[in-house]
Scaffold this motif. Structure first.
Motif, short mmCIF file in Angstrom:
data_model
loop_
_atom_site.label_atom_id
_atom_site.label_comp_id
_atom_site.label_asym_id
_atom_site.label_seq_id
_atom_site.Cartn_x
_atom_site.Cartn_y
_atom_site.Cartn_z
N ASP A 51 1.80 14.26 5.20
CA ASP A 51 0.88 13.17 4.81
C ASP A 51 -0.24 12.99 5.82
OD1 ASP A 51 2.59 12.19 6.75
OD2 ASP A 51 2.99 10.29 5.75
N ILE A 52 0.02 13.32 7.09
CA ILE A 52 -1.02 13.25 8.12
C ILE A 52 -1.95 14.45 8.01
CG2 ILE A 52 -1.45 13.34 10.61
CD1 ILE A 52 1.04 11.60 10.98
N LEU A 53 -1.39 15.64 7.80
CA LEU A 53 -2.24 16.83 7.65
C LEU A 53 -3.25 16.65 6.53
CD1 LEU A 53 -0.24 18.18 9.62
CD2 LEU A 53 -0.28 20.19 8.15
N GLU A 54 -2.88 15.93 5.49
CA GLU A 54 -3.76 15.78 4.32
C GLU A 54 -4.98 14.89 4.58
OE1 GLU A 54 -1.11 14.50 1.26
OE2 GLU A 54 -0.19 16.47 1.01
N VAL A 55 -4.97 14.11 5.66
CA VAL A 55 -6.15 13.27 5.98
C VAL A 55 -6.94 13.84 7.15
CG1 VAL A 55 -5.04 11.19 5.10
CG2 VAL A 55 -4.90 11.71 7.56
N GLN A 96 -3.80 6.94 2.53
CA GLN A 96 -4.60 8.12 2.84
C GLN A 96 -6.06 7.94 2.42
OE1 GLN A 96 -2.08 10.95 0.69
NE2 GLN A 96 -1.59 11.99 2.62
N ASP A 97 -6.28 7.39 1.24
CA ASP A 97 -7.65 7.16 0.76
C ASP A 97 -8.40 6.22 1.68
OD1 ASP A 97 -7.24 8.84 -1.40
OD2 ASP A 97 -6.81 7.22 -2.82
N GLU A 98 -7.72 5.20 2.18
CA GLU A 98 -8.39 4.24 3.07
C GLU A 98 -8.71 4.89 4.42
OE1 GLU A 98 -10.04 0.49 4.21
OE2 GLU A 98 -9.76 1.64 2.35
N ILE A 99 -7.82 5.73 4.92
CA ILE A 99 -8.10 6.45 6.17
C ILE A 99 -9.31 7.36 6.00
CG2 ILE A 99 -7.22 8.26 7.72
CD1 ILE A 99 -4.40 7.03 7.27
N ILE A 100 -9.36 8.08 4.90
CA ILE A 100 -10.48 8.98 4.64
C ILE A 100 -11.79 8.20 4.51
CG2 ILE A 100 -11.45 10.59 2.93
CD1 ILE A 100 -8.51 11.48 2.40
N ARG A 101 -11.73 7.05 3.85
CA ARG A 101 -12.93 6.22 3.71
C ARG A 101 -13.40 5.73 5.07
NH1 ARG A 101 -14.72 1.23 3.78
NH2 ARG A 101 -12.70 0.34 4.35
N MET A 134 0.86 -1.20 0.00
CA MET A 134 0.00 0.00 0.00
C MET A 134 0.89 1.25 0.00
SD MET A 134 -3.04 1.07 2.69
CE MET A 134 -3.93 -0.46 2.50
N ASN A 135 0.71 2.15 -0.95
CA ASN A 135 1.51 3.36 -0.96
C ASN A 135 0.80 4.47 -0.17
OD1 ASN A 135 -0.40 4.66 -2.68
ND2 ASN A 135 0.61 3.83 -4.51
N THR A 136 1.46 5.64 -0.10
CA THR A 136 0.94 6.73 0.74
C THR A 136 -0.45 7.17 0.31
OG1 THR A 136 3.19 7.54 1.16
CG2 THR A 136 1.39 9.09 1.53
N ARG A 137 -0.66 7.36 -0.98
CA ARG A 137 -1.96 7.81 -1.47
C ARG A 137 -3.05 6.79 -1.18
NH1 ARG A 137 -4.17 12.28 -1.56
NH2 ARG A 137 -5.68 11.07 -0.39
N GLU A 138 -2.75 5.51 -1.37
CA GLU A 138 -3.74 4.46 -1.09
C GLU A 138 -4.07 4.41 0.40
OE1 GLU A 138 -2.51 1.34 -4.68
OE2 GLU A 138 -1.57 1.19 -2.70
N LEU A 170 1.61 7.96 9.58
CA LEU A 170 0.35 7.77 8.87
C LEU A 170 -0.22 6.39 9.16
CD1 LEU A 170 -1.55 9.22 6.84
CD2 LEU A 170 -0.33 8.01 5.02
N MET A 171 0.63 5.39 9.32
CA MET A 171 0.16 4.05 9.64
C MET A 171 -0.46 4.00 11.04
SD MET A 171 -0.31 1.10 8.30
CE MET A 171 0.77 0.99 6.88
N ASP A 172 0.06 4.80 11.98
CA ASP A 172 -0.57 4.90 13.30
C ASP A 172 -2.00 5.41 13.17
OD1 ASP A 172 1.71 4.08 14.71
OD2 ASP A 172 2.47 6.13 14.90
N VAL A 173 -2.17 6.42 12.34
CA VAL A 173 -3.50 6.99 12.13
C VAL A 173 -4.42 5.92 11.52
CG1 VAL A 173 -4.82 8.84 11.05
CG2 VAL A 173 -2.46 9.26 11.76
N TYR A 174 -3.92 5.19 10.57
CA TYR A 174 -4.69 4.11 9.92
C TYR A 174 -5.16 3.08 10.94
CZ TYR A 174 -5.44 -0.15 7.15
OH TYR A 174 -5.96 -1.30 6.61
#
Length: 305
Positions: free
Chosen positions: A30-34, A7-12, A1-5, A268-272
């Protein structure tokens, strides 16, 4: 899973689970963007209190998540990485503060918001870096014991000569790494650049700056200024955020040493994993702690915070 993928999963997931994500400005891009909201710690707490979501995830350090819980006791509040602590918030505990209060009888105790919830229950008022001068001006008390940041406190002491301000000798290890020689070196390299610093920096740094203010204040100054070059004297993530926000301007680190490792602990993975439900730490505070800390915060609000 890359950064954009990712981020999209976190947003979903946050939409599916009705979660609000808060990201302090010192988090990575990358965290600010989600995140739903970004900014300073107290401002994020106010956003969380007004948010319709009942679950809040703080991407920052522990005291920030605790402040969210104090202002939103009925919400479920999580910190994305439980190891993310604020060294300054750990520099003064309740027993030591009680000793200090005995040394300064009759003094109003004012605490920087970068403190534990337990400490906030023992003080008369809290302040943020952006509201501190206004709050202290509006306080009727002349004698003030300011804790724990001696740099912010010293900065206020110079601006408020009518107040008798005593300081506890604590401070932010990240901002205290910056020295006057860093300012001089960077000004020689970029003579047209404005120097913007946080008042948590040492006095030898703030007195050489074109502007000293909160993280949000620094970012707003840079965005609104007609100047095209800036030397940034706060946590270095702000340089990158301003580069994204103002691609027509140039931003330079005052010192490459100005890095908060606790802020960088969150990924970002912590956020996920926190959004998924198999990571992070839920913040729990008893009613007495919430009530006591809220009293000090409410006084700040009443005084113009």
């Amino acid at each position: 899973m890359n950064t954009r993928e990712l981020q999209d999963e976190i947003i979903r997931l946050k939409k599916e689970k009705d979660i609000c994500i808060l990201a302090h400005a010192y988090q990575s891009q990358d965290i600010l963007e989600v995140a739903d909201y970004t900014g300073d710690s107290y401002g994020l707490s106010l956003k969380a209190a007004k948010a319709p979501q009942k679950t809040i995830i703080m991407c920052g350090v522990r005291f920030m998540a605790e402040t969210v819980k104090v202002l939103s006791p009925d919400k479920d509040v999580y910190i994305a990485n439980e190891e993310a602590l604020c060294p300054m918030a750990q520099q003064l505990d309740v027993p030591r503060l009680r000793q200090l209060k005995k040394q300064y009888p009759g003094y109003a105790v004012v605490a920087y918001i970068n403190t534990t919830t337990a400490l906030k229950t023992e003080v008369d008022c809290v302040v943020t870096s952006s509201s501190a001068k206004r709050i202290l001006e509006n306080m009727e008390e002349k004698n003030i014991l300011f804790v724990p940041d001696m740099n912010l406190g010293g900065y206020l002491k110079k601006q408020l000569p009518d107040k008798n301000i005593e300081l506890y000798r604590g401070g932010c290890p990240t901002h205290m790494r910056v020295r006057a020689n860093d300012v001089k070196r960077m000004k020689e390299a970029h003579p047209d650049a404005k120097v913007l610093v946080h008042p948590e920096c040492l006095e030898e740094v703030t007195k050489l700056a074109d502007y000293a203010g909160s993280t949000t204040g620094i970012m707003n100054y840079a965005k609104e200024s007609d100047a095209k070059e800036f030397i940034i004297g706060t946590e270095n993530s702000i340089v990158q955020h301003l580069q994204f926000a103002c691609p027509d301007k140039k931003f330079y680190m005052l010192s490459k040493e100005c890095v908060c490792h606790n802020m960088k602990a969150t990924t970002l993975m912590d956020v996920y994993h926190t959004v998924k439900g198999d990571g992070g730490l839920q913040i729990t505070l008893d009613d007495d702690l919430i009530k006591g800390a809220r009293r000090a915060i409410d006084r700040m609000i009443a005084l113009g915070g």
